[in-house]
Design a protein around this motif. Structure first.
Motif, PDB file in Angstrom:
ATOM      1  N   GLU A 166      50.385 -24.787   8.001  1.00 12.84           N
ATOM      2  CA  GLU A 166      51.499 -25.401   7.296  1.00 12.84           C
ATOM      3  C   GLU A 166      52.671 -24.436   7.175  1.00 12.84           C
ATOM      4  OE1 GLU A 166      48.950 -28.454   4.386  1.00 12.84           O
ATOM      5  OE2 GLU A 166      49.666 -26.507   3.651  1.00 12.84           O
ATOM      6  N   SER A 181      62.863 -30.410  11.402  1.00 11.95           N
ATOM      7  CA  SER A 181      61.412 -30.441  11.366  1.00 11.95           C
ATOM      8  C   SER A 181      60.868 -30.323  12.792  1.00 11.95           C
ATOM      9  CB  SER A 181      60.920 -31.755  10.730  1.00 11.95           C
ATOM     10  OG  SER A 181      59.541 -31.924  10.933  1.00 11.95           O
ATOM     11  N   LYS A 217      56.957 -24.563   9.127  1.00 12.59           N
ATOM     12  CA  LYS A 217      58.054 -24.763   8.195  1.00 12.59           C
ATOM     13  C   LYS A 217      59.414 -24.457   8.806  1.00 12.59           C
ATOM     14  CE  LYS A 217      55.712 -24.218   3.741  1.00 12.59           C
ATOM     15  NZ  LYS A 217      55.599 -23.384   2.502  1.00 12.59           N
ATOM     16  N   ASP A 218      59.483 -23.505   9.717  1.00 12.38           N
ATOM     17  CA  ASP A 218      60.772 -23.070  10.267  1.00 12.38           C
ATOM     18  C   ASP A 218      60.859 -23.452  11.737  1.00 12.38           C
ATOM     19  OD1 ASP A 218      63.173 -21.938  10.833  1.00 12.38           O
ATOM     20  OD2 ASP A 218      62.466 -19.858  10.689  1.00 12.38           O
ATOM     21  N   PRO A 219      61.516 -24.548  12.072  1.00 13.31           N
ATOM     22  CA  PRO A 219      61.651 -24.933  13.488  1.00 13.31           C
ATOM     23  C   PRO A 219      62.455 -23.910  14.276  1.00 13.31           C
ATOM     24  CG  PRO A 219      62.107 -26.797  12.050  1.00 13.31           C
ATOM     25  CD  PRO A 219      62.022 -25.573  11.176  1.00 13.31           C
ATOM     26  N   GLU A 258      58.530 -32.178  13.723  1.00 12.55           N
ATOM     27  CA  GLU A 258      57.921 -33.469  14.042  1.00 12.55           C
ATOM     28  C   GLU A 258      58.342 -33.900  15.449  1.00 12.55           C
ATOM     29  OE1 GLU A 258      55.244 -35.354  13.405  1.00 12.55           O
ATOM     30  OE2 GLU A 258      55.924 -35.638  11.337  1.00 12.55           O
ATOM     31  N   THR A 316      51.145 -37.217  14.162  1.00 14.41           N
ATOM     32  CA  THR A 316      52.227 -36.536  13.436  1.00 14.41           C
ATOM     33  C   THR A 316      51.758 -35.141  13.007  1.00 14.41           C
ATOM     34  OG1 THR A 316      51.486 -37.438  11.321  1.00 14.41           O
ATOM     35  CG2 THR A 316      53.102 -38.740  12.575  1.00 14.41           C
TER      36      THR A 316
END
Length: 509
Positions: free
Chosen positions: A311, A326, A315-317, A328, A291
């Motif tokens: 990080e 996200s 934050k901004d896909p 992810e 992940t």
């Protein structure tokens, strides 16, 4: 002197009495050389007629002629004593009293006559019969029979030889066929054991070019041997592993990217792989099923990029063209090599681009990427690679039937215990209200729960056919999974899993 009375006994009664005691005459075939005709016979008269002598002169009177019993058999008369054709046969003179039957038998019968013991009733041995002279018919039949027998024997021999030849050819053909099958199936192993065929390793000094080989975390001799062969480093797939075993070498392999050459010996490749100083700098590996939470620390450590920068980069896909809440599931699991000056954004962009390549290869339609990645991420976390198609079918069957998915991985991800190292889901996670917990929500989670591999993405697009609605891993150590159609079957499989957990309490159940 008065004439003595000498009543004549009946010749017939006397001869009958004497000859009744003799053995039955055996049949004898006439000799090739003919005997003189019997006096008084038709043949004698014919012979006399041809010679011009009167028949009366040739035939003695009935009372003076010897009886048929007293006349020697034609075949027993010696050739020297036989009368020539046309001459008179000497007559027997004297009265019957002067020529007794016994003396007549002994005189006329010669050696073939019975002895006194035979006349008295004792059995007499038969004289050996002379071989019968062959006739023309006998000769023809013998020749014909021999010929038929010979032809039959030859035909039988030819048939036997043909059958034997067919059997031999069949045996040879079977042996040859079996040999071909054995060599096709086990030829490599046989050649290896017997030392036949080409060598399994390259000769020293043949190495050329440059290739990159990636060693992942936990890789051992066997998978590394396969990776070296697929990269063109070693000549055969098992030579590197066999070298470790044969030389009894214990080595620790460090994950990373190693520079090697094509056509290297197993020994030369080992010298590079056993030294962590040969790991190329600025390489990083993202694991399958990982992940964002587990991947960013690995990237930071491998590329020496501060974790805060990474990080911030995820934050901004939308900055990477991803229409999702996200990233992810978008950090594709692979080994990457970057320039030393690469930034956090460049690193993330490279991983997102690699995910798009996989989606395109699987035929995912535009705008459907996030949904496919979500299904693929569940498949990656729930099953072994060999079961990916079945897991995908269970998800699709449940969605089509309106059933809740109830996947433990989604509940664990939503509750934050996906990486807790346990198989079963806690009661708190199972009933926690969140957008990923499929025990609570209907349908798919709000987004992916992990980084899916190429195989998982392809399985999400192409589930196998099957009636299953349930599955459970009954042996977490081996990954053995049971797929069921009914809930009763599924409960029986769950009981099997519980039994395994009770027998292995320290295995993460």
């Amino acid at each position: 002197m008065p004439q003595r009375e000498n009543p004549e006994p009946s010749s017939h009664s006397l001869s009958d009495e004497l000859f009744a005691k003799l053995p039955e005459p055996s049949h004898r075939a006439p000799a090739v050389e003919q005997a003189p005709p019997a006096p008084g016979s038709r043949r004698a008269r014919r012979e006399a007629a041809r010679s011009g002598a009167p028949a009366a002169e040739q035939a003695p009177s009935p009372e003076l002629a010897p009886s048929p019993e007293q006349t020697p058999a034609p075949e027993q008369a010696p050739a020297a004593e036989q009368a020539p054709v046309g001459e008179q046969v000497p007559q027997v003179t004297g009265t019957p009293a002067e020529s007794s039957p016994k003396s007549a038998l002994q005189t006329d019968a010669g050696a073939d006559a019975p002895t006194e013991a035979a006349a008295a009733g004792a059995p007499a041995a038969e004289a050996p019969a002379k071989p019968a002279a062959p006739t023309l018919d006998d000769l023809f039949e013998a020749d014909h029979g021999d010929a038929v027998h010979t032809r039959a024997a030859k035909k039988k021999r030819r048939t036997g030889c043909l059958v034997a030849l067919i059997i031999v050819l069949a045996l040879i053909g079977g042996a040859v066929g079996a040999g071909f099958w054995v060599m096709n199936t086990y030829g490599d192993k046989i050649n290896e054991v017997m030392g036949w065929g080409p060598p399994a390793d390259w000769e020293p000094g043949m190495a050329t070019g440059e290739v990159m080989v990636t060693i992942r975390e936990g890789d051992t001799g066997s998978p590394i041997s396969t990776a070296l062969y697929e990269a063109g480093v070693t000549k055969t797939e098992d030579v590197f592993y066999d070298y470790l075993v044969d030389e009894n070498i214990a080595v620790t392999f460090y994950p990373g990217v190693y520079p090697l050459q094509e056509k290297m010996t197993a020994e030369a490749a080992l010298e590079i792989l056993r030294d962590p100083a040969n790991i190329i700098a600025n390489t990083v590996g993202i694991s399958e099923g990982g992940t964002i939470e587990s991947s960013l620390p690995v990237i930071s450590e491998s590329l020496d990029i501060p974790i805060e920068e990474l990080e911030s980069a995820v934050k901004d896909p939308g900055a990477y063209g991803v229409d999702a809440g996200s990233l992810e599931g978008w950090l594709f699991p692979a080994v990457y090599t970057f320039d030393p000056e690469a930034t956090a954004t460049q690193v993330i962009q490279r991983m997102v681009d690699r995910t798009r390549e996989s989606l395109s290869a699987a035929g995912v339609p535009a705008g459907n990427e996030n949904r496919v990645l979500t299904i693929a991420s569940i498949i990656e976390r729930e099953g072994r690679t060999g079961d990916f198609g079945k897991v995908s079918r269970v998800i699709q069957n449940r969605l089509d039937d309106g059933m809740m998915l109830q996947m433990d991985s989604t509940a664990q991800y939503g509750y934050g215990e996906l990486h807790a190292g346990v198989v079963s889901t806690s009661e708190e996670a199972q009933f926690d209200e969140n957008d990923w917990n499929t025990y609570v929500i209907e349908g798919l989670p709000i987004g992916p729960i992990a980084n899916p591999s190429d195989a998982a993405i392809d399985a999400a697009m192409h589930p196998v056919d099957g009636p299953w609605f349930y599955f459970v891993t009954i042996n977490p150590q081996s990954g053995e999974t049971v797929f069921s159609t009914t809930y009763e079957e599924h409960q029986a499989a769950i009981d099997t899993w519980h039994d395994w957990c009770r027998a292995n309490p320290d295995q993460g159940c």
